[in-house]
Design an enzyme around this catalytic site. Structure first.
Site, short mmCIF file in Angstrom:
data_model
loop_
_atom_site.label_atom_id
_atom_site.label_comp_id
_atom_site.label_asym_id
_atom_site.label_seq_id
_atom_site.Cartn_x
_atom_site.Cartn_y
_atom_site.Cartn_z
N GLY A 83 39.47 -7.52 12.12
CA GLY A 83 40.15 -6.27 12.42
C GLY A 83 39.59 -5.49 13.60
O GLY A 83 39.81 -4.27 13.69
N SER A 84 38.92 -6.16 14.52
CA SER A 84 38.36 -5.39 15.65
C SER A 84 39.47 -4.89 16.58
O SER A 84 39.34 -3.83 17.18
CB SER A 84 37.32 -6.21 16.42
OG SER A 84 37.92 -7.22 17.18
N ASN A 85 40.57 -5.64 16.69
CA ASN A 85 41.69 -5.14 17.49
C ASN A 85 42.36 -3.94 16.81
O ASN A 85 42.78 -3.00 17.49
CB ASN A 85 42.70 -6.25 17.78
CG ASN A 85 42.28 -7.07 18.99
OD1 ASN A 85 42.30 -6.59 20.12
ND2 ASN A 85 41.84 -8.30 18.75
N MET A 141 46.70 -14.41 10.95
CA MET A 141 46.65 -15.87 11.01
C MET A 141 47.67 -16.51 10.09
O MET A 141 47.35 -17.40 9.29
CB MET A 141 45.22 -16.36 10.71
CG MET A 141 44.22 -15.92 11.77
SD MET A 141 44.82 -16.30 13.45
CE MET A 141 43.42 -15.83 14.44
N ASN A 178 51.96 -9.55 19.83
CA ASN A 178 50.78 -10.29 19.37
C ASN A 178 49.74 -10.27 20.49
O ASN A 178 50.10 -10.18 21.68
CB ASN A 178 51.19 -11.75 19.09
CG ASN A 178 50.02 -12.60 18.62
OD1 ASN A 178 49.18 -12.15 17.84
ND2 ASN A 178 49.95 -13.83 19.11
N HIS A 232 46.53 -12.59 21.99
CA HIS A 232 45.99 -13.94 21.89
C HIS A 232 44.86 -14.10 22.91
O HIS A 232 45.00 -13.65 24.05
CB HIS A 232 47.11 -14.96 22.17
CG HIS A 232 46.67 -16.37 22.00
ND1 HIS A 232 46.51 -16.96 20.76
CD2 HIS A 232 46.32 -17.31 22.91
CE1 HIS A 232 46.11 -18.21 20.91
NE2 HIS A 232 45.97 -18.45 22.21
C1 GAR Z 1 41.38 -12.03 18.33
O1 GAR Z 1 40.57 -12.69 19.26
C2 GAR Z 1 42.84 -12.32 18.58
O2 GAR Z 1 43.16 -12.44 19.93
C3 GAR Z 1 42.98 -13.65 17.88
O3 GAR Z 1 42.25 -13.51 16.70
C4 GAR Z 1 41.17 -12.61 16.92
C5 GAR Z 1 41.22 -11.54 15.87
O4 GAR Z 1 40.13 -10.68 15.97
N1 GAR Z 1 44.36 -13.95 17.63
C6 GAR Z 1 44.90 -15.16 17.74
O5 GAR Z 1 44.24 -16.15 18.02
C7 GAR Z 1 46.39 -15.23 17.52
N2 GAR Z 1 46.91 -16.50 17.86
P1 GAR Z 1 40.12 -9.30 15.22
O6 GAR Z 1 40.51 -9.59 13.76
O7 GAR Z 1 38.71 -8.82 15.32
O8 GAR Z 1 41.11 -8.39 15.87
#
Ligand code: GAR
Length: 210
Positions: A14-16, A96, A113, A115
């Site tokens: 969940g950092s995003n 995911m 999204n 990526h």
């Molecule tokens: C992030 O790096 C995001 O770009 C990636 O998962 C990570 C989630 O991090 N997403 C994908 O690969 C989508 N295909 P987070 O949970 O800390 O936000």
């Protein structure tokens, strides 16, 4: 202006999501997070939501196991939650799970999204392994509108990030993640300002009008 109502779908760290919360709190993003939905009960995203007084909901994928089309049935449940919270823009933030036409059609050009690569290079999983194996010198991150293909859809914004010869997956991931946290709120703010226009599968960014 009434702030844009966001619904965030997240599975993990969940950092995003945190970057979006921080941008909203810093008033650089004119939006409010109406609800966070996770397919994982232990997701840190739910914890972060709770910490900031944001409604967080765990929807159990097993609850639709008996359905003829479980993935669609699950997305129908998510859709009901999003609609009940008047969500205008859906953000996948480390979500995911493959989203189906149920959500994509209901939120066409209203679902984004993020990526961790310069799409269309390296979609899917193990993204940084793919990038390091290919020996690219520049990677980065992409925010795009969601369509039915995995990590496909019109590209909204991208940031390039250098790849160093001694990078490991973890080091490169961290360097890219830092840029993701800037890029996602920026893309959402462009949407909030109604400056994103999809034409012929490409996103045009309109000038800010006063
Ligand atoms: C992030 O790096 C995001 O770009 C990636 O998962 C990570 C989630 O991090 N997403 C994908 O690969 C989508 N295909 P987070 O949970 O800390 O936000």
């Amino acid at each position: 202006m009434i702030p844009l109502r966001l619904g965030v779908l997240a599975s993990g760290r969940g950092s995003n999501l945190q970057a979006l919360i921080d941008a909203i709190e810093a008033k650089t993003l004119d939006a409010t997070i109406a609800v966070v939905v996770s397919n994982k009960p232990e997701s840190m995203a739910l914890e972060r939501a709770q910490r900031h007084g944001i409604k967080g909901i765990f929807l159990d994928p097993k609850s639709v196991a008996g359905e003829a089309q479980p993935r669609k049935a699950y997305d129908q449940k998510i859709l009901e939650v999003l609609k009940a919270h008047d969500v205008q823009l859906v953000l996948l933030a480390g979500y995911m799970k493959i989203v189906t036409s149920v959500l994509i059609d209901a939120y066409q050009w209203h679902m984004m999204n993020i990526h961790p690569s310069l799409l269309p290079s390296f979609p899917g999983l193990n993204v940084q392994t793919q990038a390091l194996d290919a020996g690219v010198k520049i990677s980065g991150c992409t925010v795009h509108f969601v369509t039915e293909g995995i990590d496909e859809g019109p590209i909204i914004l991208q940031t390039g990030v250098p790849v160093n010869e001694d990078d490991t997956v973890d080091i490169l991931s961290a360097r890219i993640l830092e840029q993701e946290h800037v890029l996602y709120p920026h893309a959402v703010q462009l949407f909030a300002e109604r400056r994103l226009c999809v034409e012929d599968k490409k996103v045009r960014i309109l000038e800010l009008t006063s």
